[in-house]
Design a protein around this motif. Structure first.
Motif, PDB file in Angstrom:
ATOM      1  N   SER A  18       0.849  -1.199   0.000  1.00 28.08           N
ATOM      2  CA  SER A  18       0.000   0.000   0.000  1.00 28.08           C
ATOM      3  C   SER A  18       0.881   1.243   0.000  1.00 28.08           C
ATOM      4  O   SER A  18       0.537   2.258  -0.618  1.00 28.08           O
ATOM      5  CB  SER A  18      -0.960  -0.011   1.180  1.00 28.08           C
ATOM      6  N   ALA A  19       2.042   1.191   0.657  1.00 27.68           N
ATOM      7  CA  ALA A  19       2.946   2.363   0.672  1.00 27.68           C
ATOM      8  C   ALA A  19       3.449   2.661  -0.741  1.00 27.68           C
ATOM      9  O   ALA A  19       3.553   3.833  -1.139  1.00 27.68           O
ATOM     10  CB  ALA A  19       4.116   2.112   1.615  1.00 27.68           C
ATOM     11  N   GLU A  20       3.741   1.621  -1.501  1.00 32.42           N
ATOM     12  CA  GLU A  20       4.215   1.835  -2.880  1.00 32.42           C
ATOM     13  C   GLU A  20       3.099   2.423  -3.755  1.00 32.42           C
ATOM     14  O   GLU A  20       3.343   3.306  -4.577  1.00 32.42           O
ATOM     15  CB  GLU A  20       4.722   0.517  -3.467  1.00 32.42           C
ATOM     16  N   LEU A  21       1.875   1.954  -3.555  1.00 29.39           N
ATOM     17  CA  LEU A  21       0.756   2.495  -4.342  1.00 29.39           C
ATOM     18  C   LEU A  21       0.511   3.957  -3.982  1.00 29.39           C
ATOM     19  O   LEU A  21       0.303   4.804  -4.857  1.00 29.39           O
ATOM     20  CB  LEU A  21      -0.511   1.657  -4.123  1.00 29.39           C
ATOM     21  N   LEU A  25       0.693   7.361  -6.321  1.00 27.25           N
ATOM     22  CA  LEU A  25      -0.412   8.343  -6.373  1.00 27.25           C
ATOM     23  C   LEU A  25       0.099   9.741  -6.047  1.00 27.25           C
ATOM     24  O   LEU A  25      -0.288  10.723  -6.690  1.00 27.25           O
ATOM     25  CB  LEU A  25      -1.522   7.942  -5.396  1.00 27.25           C
ATOM     26  N   ASP A  26       0.996   9.843  -5.067  1.00 24.67           N
ATOM     27  CA  ASP A  26       1.559  11.156  -4.707  1.00 24.67           C
ATOM     28  C   ASP A  26       2.408  11.706  -5.853  1.00 24.67           C
ATOM     29  O   ASP A  26       2.346  12.892  -6.184  1.00 24.67           O
ATOM     30  CB  ASP A  26       2.427  11.040  -3.441  1.00 24.67           C
ATOM     31  N   ASP A 142      -7.870   5.963 -11.200  1.00 26.04           N
ATOM     32  CA  ASP A 142      -9.168   6.051 -10.516  1.00 26.04           C
ATOM     33  C   ASP A 142      -9.005   6.532  -9.073  1.00 26.04           C
ATOM     34  O   ASP A 142      -9.761   7.390  -8.606  1.00 26.04           O
ATOM     35  CB  ASP A 142      -9.860   4.686 -10.533  1.00 26.04           C
ATOM     36  N   PHE A 143      -8.037   5.990  -8.375  1.00 27.55           N
ATOM     37  CA  PHE A 143      -7.845   6.398  -6.975  1.00 27.55           C
ATOM     38  C   PHE A 143      -7.295   7.834  -6.903  1.00 27.55           C
ATOM     39  O   PHE A 143      -7.622   8.590  -6.000  1.00 27.55           O
ATOM     40  CB  PHE A 143      -6.937   5.410  -6.236  1.00 27.55           C
ATOM     41  N   MET A 320      -3.088   9.517 -17.968  1.00 32.59           N
ATOM     42  CA  MET A 320      -1.792   9.992 -18.445  1.00 32.59           C
ATOM     43  C   MET A 320      -0.872  10.362 -17.274  1.00 32.59           C
ATOM     44  O   MET A 320       0.283   9.947 -17.228  1.00 32.59           O
ATOM     45  CB  MET A 320      -2.011  11.177 -19.383  1.00 32.59           C
ATOM     46  N   HIS A 321      -1.380  11.111 -16.312  1.00 30.13           N
ATOM     47  CA  HIS A 321      -0.529  11.543 -15.196  1.00 30.13           C
ATOM     48  C   HIS A 321      -0.060  10.337 -14.363  1.00 30.13           C
ATOM     49  O   HIS A 321       1.083  10.302 -13.895  1.00 30.13           O
ATOM     50  CB  HIS A 321      -1.275  12.534 -14.305  1.00 30.13           C
ATOM     51  N   SER A 322      -0.942   9.371 -14.166  1.00 32.65           N
ATOM     52  CA  SER A 322      -0.564   8.227 -13.320  1.00 32.65           C
ATOM     53  C   SER A 322       0.360   7.269 -14.077  1.00 32.65           C
ATOM     54  O   SER A 322       1.274   6.677 -13.485  1.00 32.65           O
ATOM     55  CB  SER A 322      -1.808   7.522 -12.771  1.00 32.65           C
TER      56      SER A 322
END
Ligand code: CP
Ligand code: NVA
Length: 332
Positions: A18-21, A25-26, A142-143, A320-322
């Motif tokens: 979860s930390a990597e995800l 996202l950040d 999505d997140f 695109m950004h993710s």
């Protein structure tokens, strides 16, 4: 938190903590702000990325191409008939060839085993741009979009997925929600639920994360209190068109319409869809469906799709950004 994902492939969300995800996202949020603010710095100059598509795409292809160009990398697009792979050359051989020329490979196709095979033999990062069973890069977008639309932490978000809960989107949303400790209610008929092995895996992730992923055949119960309602096409790419009739009958009660949006009891519920979507009869497929089944919308009505609650084009932009965050983190 700063994490090192250099050299990593993105084959399935299961492979990430979860930390990597959250780190991705950040990073996606930072890269979006940098592009918008005109202060983006290129970290991928001189890199070459192969984009292999066994199935067609608009968002995933455009997302990888624009993200790569923004960051100074070059891409080669190979479409469904654009390479020997699968016809006269094995996936394993293709992996070893492309891995000698490219710094990374994106793959969209049918079998998850194929993207795993590319990952094992390419010797460079491989990114899953959708298979029959997963769509990990879509979940990041999505997140990211959910975070932009609510003040809540991801682990405080409740959302619903309505539709074929065995498909790639439902499965990847379930894994992502479980990993990030979210509350996901899946509204689907019992005959369209994932296999026990998959459900056991989700339950195990939830035990560790505090996530809640529940299935119900009751559409109204699924959306109760939801911050977001998500849906997807009722028949996915690669599925036989002969299933349309039966799928429409099974999933009609799960259509996202004004009544279902109201059933959340939350006036701020947002509508989400990975796209493309059957929300009117303005496409060739839409016209065929109207002629054959007498319906002009399937998984979502045009009114909900076009309403202010709909954030589907924010999701599309965030692909695109993710994707850029993935490229920068693994190759930069
Ligand atoms: N959502 C998504 O993956 O769209 P494309 O099929 O256009 O890439
Ligand atoms: N379930 C859909 C998702 C498209 C992005 C499909 O596989 O066709």
């Amino acid at each position: 938190m700063s994490l090192n994902l250099h050299g990593r492939s993105v084959l399935a969300l299961e492979d990430f903590t979860s930390a990597e995800l959250r780190f991705l996202l950040d990073l996606a949020k930072e890269l979006k702000a940098a592009k918008r603010g005109g202060f983006e710095r290129q970290k991928l100059t001189g890199k070459n990325i192969a984009l292999l598509f066994e199935k067609d795409s608009t968002r995933t292809r455009a997302g990888f191409e624009v993200a790569a160009y923004d960051q100074g990398a070059h891409v080669t697009y190979m479409g469904p008939s654009g390479s020997h792979m699968g016809q006269s050359e094995t996936v394993k051989d293709t992996a070893r060839v492309l891995g000698r020329m490219y710094d990374a490979i994106e793959f969209r196709g049918f079998a998850q085993a194929d993207v795993e095979m590319l990952g094992r033999y390419a010797g460079v990062p491989v990114y899953n741009g959708l298979t029959d069973s997963s769509h990990p890069t879509q979940i990041l977008a999505d997140f990211m979009t959910m975070r932009e639309c609510t003040h809540k932490h991801l682990s405080d978000i409740r959302f619903a997925f309505m539709g074929d809960s065995r498909n790639n989107m439902a499965r990847s949303l379930a894994v992502g929600a479980a990993k990030l400790g979210m509350d996901l209610r899946i509204g689907a008929p019992a005959s369209l639920r994932p296999d026990e092995k998959f459900l056991g895996g989700i339950a195990k992730i939830c035990e560790e994360s505090g996530g809640r992923v529940k299935f119900t055949a009751d559409a109204n119960a699924a959306v109760d209190g939801a911050d977001f309602i998500y849906t997807d096409v009722w028949l996915s790419m690669g599925e036989d068109a002969s299933h349309w009739g039966e799928r429409i009958e099974l999933l009609r009660p799960y259509q996202v319409n004004a009544a279902l949006m109201a059933a959340t009891g939350n006036p701020f519920t947002k509508f989400m869809h990975c796209l493309p979507s059957f929300h009117n009869a303005d496409t060739k497929m839409g016209k065929d469906m109207k002629d054959k089944f007498g319906i002009d919308a399937m998984e979502v009505t045009d009114a909900v799709f076009e309403s202010p609650a709909s954030i589907v084009f924010d999701q599309a932009e965030n692909r695109m950004h993710s994707i850029k965050a993935i490229l920068v983190a693994t190759l930069g």
